[in-house]
Scaffold this motif. Sequence first.
Motif, PDB file in Angstrom:
ATOM      1  N   PHE A   1       0.830  -1.202   0.000  1.00 19.89           N
ATOM      2  CA  PHE A   1       0.000   0.000   0.000  1.00 19.89           C
ATOM      3  C   PHE A   1       0.867   1.256   0.000  1.00 19.89           C
ATOM      4  CE2 PHE A   1      -3.247  -2.736   2.427  1.00 19.89           C
ATOM      5  CZ  PHE A   1      -3.815  -3.175   1.246  1.00 19.89           C
ATOM      6  N   ALA A   2       1.957   1.223   0.755  1.00 17.96           N
ATOM      7  CA  ALA A   2       2.840   2.384   0.815  1.00 17.96           C
ATOM      8  C   ALA A   2       3.508   2.628  -0.532  1.00 17.96           C
ATOM      9  CB  ALA A   2       3.893   2.189   1.904  1.00 17.96           C
ATOM     10  N   GLU A   3       3.947   1.566  -1.197  1.00 19.45           N
ATOM     11  CA  GLU A   3       4.625   1.723  -2.474  1.00 19.45           C
ATOM     12  C   GLU A   3       3.675   2.173  -3.580  1.00 19.45           C
ATOM     13  OE1 GLU A   3       6.531  -2.058  -2.943  1.00 19.45           O
ATOM     14  OE2 GLU A   3       8.347  -1.398  -1.884  1.00 19.45           O
ATOM     15  N   LEU A   4       2.364   2.048  -3.353  1.00 16.40           N
ATOM     16  CA  LEU A   4       1.390   2.627  -4.278  1.00 16.40           C
ATOM     17  C   LEU A   4       1.205   4.119  -4.033  1.00 16.40           C
ATOM     18  CD1 LEU A   4      -1.329  -0.184  -4.290  1.00 16.40           C
ATOM     19  CD2 LEU A   4       0.202   0.455  -6.167  1.00 16.40           C
ATOM     20  N   ASP A   5       1.985   4.671  -3.101  1.00 15.33           N
ATOM     21  CA  ASP A   5       1.989   6.103  -2.775  1.00 15.33           C
ATOM     22  C   ASP A   5       0.681   6.568  -2.159  1.00 15.33           C
ATOM     23  OD1 ASP A   5       4.469   7.359  -3.077  1.00 15.33           O
ATOM     24  OD2 ASP A   5       4.354   7.140  -5.256  1.00 15.33           O
ATOM     25  N   PHE A   6      -0.024   5.675  -1.464  1.00 18.76           N
ATOM     26  CA  PHE A   6      -1.171   6.124  -0.689  1.00 18.76           C
ATOM     27  C   PHE A   6      -0.676   6.948   0.502  1.00 18.76           C
ATOM     28  CE2 PHE A   6      -3.334   2.058  -2.225  1.00 18.76           C
ATOM     29  CZ  PHE A   6      -4.063   2.730  -3.203  1.00 18.76           C
ATOM     30  N   PRO A   7      -1.373   8.008   0.876  1.00 20.69           N
ATOM     31  CA  PRO A   7      -0.994   8.757   2.081  1.00 20.69           C
ATOM     32  C   PRO A   7      -1.216   7.912   3.327  1.00 20.69           C
ATOM     33  CG  PRO A   7      -3.067   9.576   1.177  1.00 20.69           C
ATOM     34  CD  PRO A   7      -2.529   8.605   0.190  1.00 20.69           C
ATOM     35  N   PRO A   8      -0.610   8.288   4.461  1.00 20.28           N
ATOM     36  CA  PRO A   8      -0.679   7.442   5.666  1.00 20.28           C
ATOM     37  C   PRO A   8      -2.079   7.064   6.097  1.00 20.28           C
ATOM     38  CG  PRO A   8       1.007   9.113   5.946  1.00 20.28           C
ATOM     39  CD  PRO A   8       0.303   9.426   4.655  1.00 20.28           C
ATOM     40  N   ASP A   9      -3.024   8.002   6.075  1.00 18.26           N
ATOM     41  CA  ASP A   9      -4.367   7.661   6.534  1.00 18.26           C
ATOM     42  C   ASP A   9      -5.028   6.637   5.618  1.00 18.26           C
ATOM     43  OD1 ASP A   9      -4.218   9.782   4.678  1.00 18.26           O
ATOM     44  OD2 ASP A   9      -6.290  10.337   5.059  1.00 18.26           O
ATOM     45  N   GLU A  10      -4.752   6.691   4.304  1.00 16.88           N
ATOM     46  CA  GLU A  10      -5.324   5.709   3.386  1.00 16.88           C
ATOM     47  C   GLU A  10      -4.651   4.341   3.531  1.00 16.88           C
ATOM     48  OE1 GLU A  10      -5.863   6.797  -0.654  1.00 16.88           O
ATOM     49  OE2 GLU A  10      -6.396   8.885  -0.187  1.00 16.88           O
ATOM     50  N   VAL A  11      -3.351   4.342   3.818  1.00 17.25           N
ATOM     51  CA  VAL A  11      -2.674   3.069   4.080  1.00 17.25           C
ATOM     52  C   VAL A  11      -3.321   2.368   5.265  1.00 17.25           C
ATOM     53  CG1 VAL A  11      -0.519   2.038   4.887  1.00 17.25           C
ATOM     54  CG2 VAL A  11      -0.465   3.713   3.047  1.00 17.25           C
ATOM     55  N   LEU A  12      -3.608   3.123   6.323  1.00 21.42           N
ATOM     56  CA  LEU A  12      -4.239   2.532   7.503  1.00 21.42           C
ATOM     57  C   LEU A  12      -5.655   2.051   7.197  1.00 21.42           C
ATOM     58  CD1 LEU A  12      -3.063   4.864  10.408  1.00 21.42           C
ATOM     59  CD2 LEU A  12      -2.036   2.751   9.555  1.00 21.42           C
ATOM     60  N   THR A  13      -6.364   2.782   6.354  1.00 18.25           N
ATOM     61  CA  THR A  13      -7.714   2.356   5.975  1.00 18.25           C
ATOM     62  C   THR A  13      -7.677   1.020   5.243  1.00 18.25           C
ATOM     63  OG1 THR A  13      -8.492   4.646   5.845  1.00 18.25           O
ATOM     64  CG2 THR A  13      -9.769   2.980   4.666  1.00 18.25           C
ATOM     65  N   HIS A  14      -6.740   0.881   4.320  1.00 14.55           N
ATOM     66  CA  HIS A  14      -6.610  -0.382   3.589  1.00 14.55           C
ATOM     67  C   HIS A  14      -6.195  -1.514   4.534  1.00 14.55           C
ATOM     68  CE1 HIS A  14      -7.341   1.039  -0.470  1.00 14.55           C
ATOM     69  NE2 HIS A  14      -6.497   2.046  -0.294  1.00 14.55           N
ATOM     70  N   LEU A  15      -5.291  -1.232   5.466  1.00 18.91           N
ATOM     71  CA  LEU A  15      -4.899  -2.256   6.427  1.00 18.91           C
ATOM     72  C   LEU A  15      -6.061  -2.643   7.333  1.00 18.91           C
ATOM     73  CD1 LEU A  15      -1.332  -1.093   7.556  1.00 18.91           C
ATOM     74  CD2 LEU A  15      -1.909  -3.081   6.162  1.00 18.91           C
ATOM     75  N   ASP A  16      -6.863  -1.662   7.719  1.00 18.86           N
ATOM     76  CA  ASP A  16      -8.035  -1.931   8.550  1.00 18.86           C
ATOM     77  C   ASP A  16      -8.991  -2.891   7.837  1.00 18.86           C
ATOM     78  OD1 ASP A  16      -9.783  -1.472  10.817  1.00 18.86           O
ATOM     79  OD2 ASP A  16     -10.999  -0.260   9.461  1.00 18.86           O
ATOM     80  N   ASN A  17      -9.212  -2.641   6.560  1.00 18.63           N
ATOM     81  CA  ASN A  17     -10.074  -3.534   5.778  1.00 18.63           C
ATOM     82  C   ASN A  17      -9.480  -4.939   5.685  1.00 18.63           C
ATOM     83  OD1 ASN A  17     -11.861  -1.418   5.315  1.00 18.63           O
ATOM     84  ND2 ASN A  17     -10.888  -0.825   3.393  1.00 18.63           N
ATOM     85  N   LEU A  18      -8.153  -5.002   5.509  1.00 14.82           N
ATOM     86  CA  LEU A  18      -7.499  -6.300   5.399  1.00 14.82           C
ATOM     87  C   LEU A  18      -7.603  -7.083   6.703  1.00 14.82           C
ATOM     88  CD1 LEU A  18      -5.687  -8.379   4.003  1.00 14.82           C
ATOM     89  CD2 LEU A  18      -3.710  -7.045   4.761  1.00 14.82           C
ATOM     90  N   VAL A  19      -7.365  -6.428   7.835  1.00 14.43           N
ATOM     91  CA  VAL A  19      -7.450  -7.120   9.127  1.00 14.43           C
ATOM     92  C   VAL A  19      -8.862  -7.641   9.359  1.00 14.43           C
ATOM     93  CG1 VAL A  19      -7.299  -6.824  11.630  1.00 14.43           C
ATOM     94  CG2 VAL A  19      -5.522  -5.875  10.156  1.00 14.43           C
ATOM     95  N   GLY A  20      -9.857  -6.830   9.038  1.00 12.02           N
ATOM     96  CA  GLY A  20     -11.235  -7.297   9.174  1.00 12.02           C
ATOM     97  C   GLY A  20     -11.525  -8.492   8.295  1.00 12.02           C
ATOM     98  N   ARG A  21     -10.977  -8.488   7.088  1.00 11.62           N
ATOM     99  CA  ARG A  21     -11.198  -9.616   6.184  1.00 11.62           C
ATOM    100  C   ARG A  21     -10.485 -10.871   6.698  1.00 11.62           C
ATOM    101  NH1 ARG A  21     -10.153  -6.981   2.121  1.00 11.62           N
ATOM    102  NH2 ARG A  21      -8.005  -7.571   1.645  1.00 11.62           N
ATOM    103  N   LEU A  22      -9.274 -10.717   7.208  1.00  9.77           N
ATOM    104  CA  LEU A  22      -8.559 -11.865   7.770  1.00  9.77           C
ATOM    105  C   LEU A  22      -9.319 -12.465   8.943  1.00  9.77           C
ATOM    106  CD1 LEU A  22      -4.846 -10.603   7.744  1.00  9.77           C
ATOM    107  CD2 LEU A  22      -5.909 -12.236   6.183  1.00  9.77           C
ATOM    108  N   ASP A  23      -9.913 -11.599   9.753  1.00  7.94           N
ATOM    109  CA  ASP A  23     -10.665 -12.082  10.912  1.00  7.94           C
ATOM    110  C   ASP A  23     -11.913 -12.850  10.472  1.00  7.94           C
ATOM    111  OD1 ASP A  23     -10.989 -12.333  13.690  1.00  7.94           O
ATOM    112  OD2 ASP A  23     -12.471 -10.739  13.691  1.00  7.94           O
ATOM    113  N   ARG A  24     -12.592 -12.332   9.437  1.00 10.33           N
ATOM    114  CA  ARG A  24     -13.790 -13.020   8.947  1.00 10.33           C
ATOM    115  C   ARG A  24     -13.448 -14.348   8.294  1.00 10.33           C
ATOM    116  NH1 ARG A  24     -14.870  -7.716   7.364  1.00 10.33           N
ATOM    117  NH2 ARG A  24     -14.275  -8.156   5.211  1.00 10.33           N
TER     118      ARG A  24
END
Length: 577
Positions: free
Chosen positions: A288-311
């Motif tokens: 996500f970082a190498e796609l040049d997303f800003p920090p808040d968007e990187v965290l948003t994508h990680l948040d979605n990923l963690v939720g998906r891993l949990d499900r």
Amino acid sequence: MGEERSGSSFPARGLLMVGEPHVGAYALAARRRLELLSEASARIGTTLDVRRTAEELAETAVPRLADFVTIDLPDAVLRGEESADPLADLRRTVVHGVREGLPFTPPGKRMDFGPTAPQLRCLTSGEAVLEPDLEAAAGWLAQDPEHTARLLSHVHSLIAVPLLARGVVLGIASFYRAGGSFGDDDRSLAQELATRAALSIDNARRYTHERTMVLALQRRLLPHGLPDQDAVEVAHRYLPAESDVGGDWYDVIPLSGARVGLLVGDVVGHGMLSAATMGRLRTAARSFAELDFPPDEVLTHLDNLVGRLDREDPDGKGAGVIGATCLYAVYDPAAQQCLMARAGHPPPALVHPDGTVTYPDLPAGPPLGLGGLPFDAGEVDLPEGSQLVLYTDGLIEDRHRDVDVVLEQLRTALAHPERAPEETCQAVLDTVAPAHPHDDIALLVARVHALDPDRIATWELSADPALVGEVRASAIRRLTDWGLDETAFAAELILSELITNAVRHGAAPIRVRLLYGRTLICEVSDTSNTAPHLRRAASTDEGGRGLFLVAQLSQSWGTRYLPEGKVIWAECGLDAA
């Protein structure tokens, strides 16, 4: 009536003797054995450390059963593995007795028992071997006559017991008495003690094996080296917890525009699941970082990923609920600014050039995995020589310490701006980290370096094709001033293509920037959000080859989106012809 000996640890009580005259003595001995076994259940196996568990066996047996105890374990068992040939790698692990100074082989030495030794016979038979009188024990005397002769002046009787659990040979326990002889009841008691201790030793061995695997996995998943970049001088440390390994991680990520991303995170929980989840999150965060997303968007994508891993938890029982905290910072050496966002993570420490230490007031953000909640970024100025310190909660949170007090200790440890990052890392671990960490600690110290303003060139122009040549010529003159004549040809072609694309397909104002650092970076920005795409032009097409040319002439190229518009960038090596 009979009474206990005055030296006994049991309270004196009256016993009524009925029938045979020795009934009372037998009852007392049986009670003592039961009490010793009960005590052993409480004292042996209080930790998951193989060596300490062996010491607990010896401490329990002395002086109630034996005057001296030695325990020999294979090196493989001490490492948490099963020994393929226990006799080949036996090592003296414990020597414990009622007094010190006896000529037993000291801990740490390799043990080589002869074929007639009671210790070898007990391993062969799987049963305890009793030698009531060592002076008459030919097999024991023959294994090392000189050594056994010295021991005979201190010990009289021996029980050698194999340590076996779940079909695994874990070692040998030897019980010695200085005065008097062991009997069959003592042999049974020693066998029972060893059996119980062996289960605890095997539990500790299995835990050691799992912890070793988790540590190896985690170290493989953490960065093995730091990338080449000029924006920050970085040092890092990772300290695993004493009891169990968690999922802390850190990363340093080179970004476009000479910027660098700094990342620390902490997966909730411990063990193999946390380490594996850490590896997945670190890989995703880097992508996500190498796609040049800003920090808040990187965290948003990680948040979605963690939720998906949990499900997607294969257990489906909620036992594997996944959560994590994270802090992501992007430092821009051209602007000397740092954009940061955090997800339930401790705030970073900022060491100013004058030695002042502050904790930036960043929005805390929710931990990763909650879903549906926003993350906000904050920006701070980082002048040349400032240090940014990122860490996980294992550094400051401890059940025996107040967090505010620890943060003040951290402030004091960091108030030395003259220190190199490596020295700062070590000072923090020496003065702030708990002596016996209950949680992993990841620490990242970055001293920032600004890009010299004389190595930055910018131009602004309107969407007028006639201005492309003027800007290109001015850029070539600047490259000549920088002594980059060999790079000028490739840079001229790249700039010509990128500026022309912006004039034709973008929106004014158009901005051109050159950054001269480890490489030459060419950037063209405009206010349009439409990005060009590399494609294969047909032989009859009149255009469509510009980006292909850019890709061939540059080391790398890409698009970085801004709040309003985008930046198309290309990076050229300084040896480009």
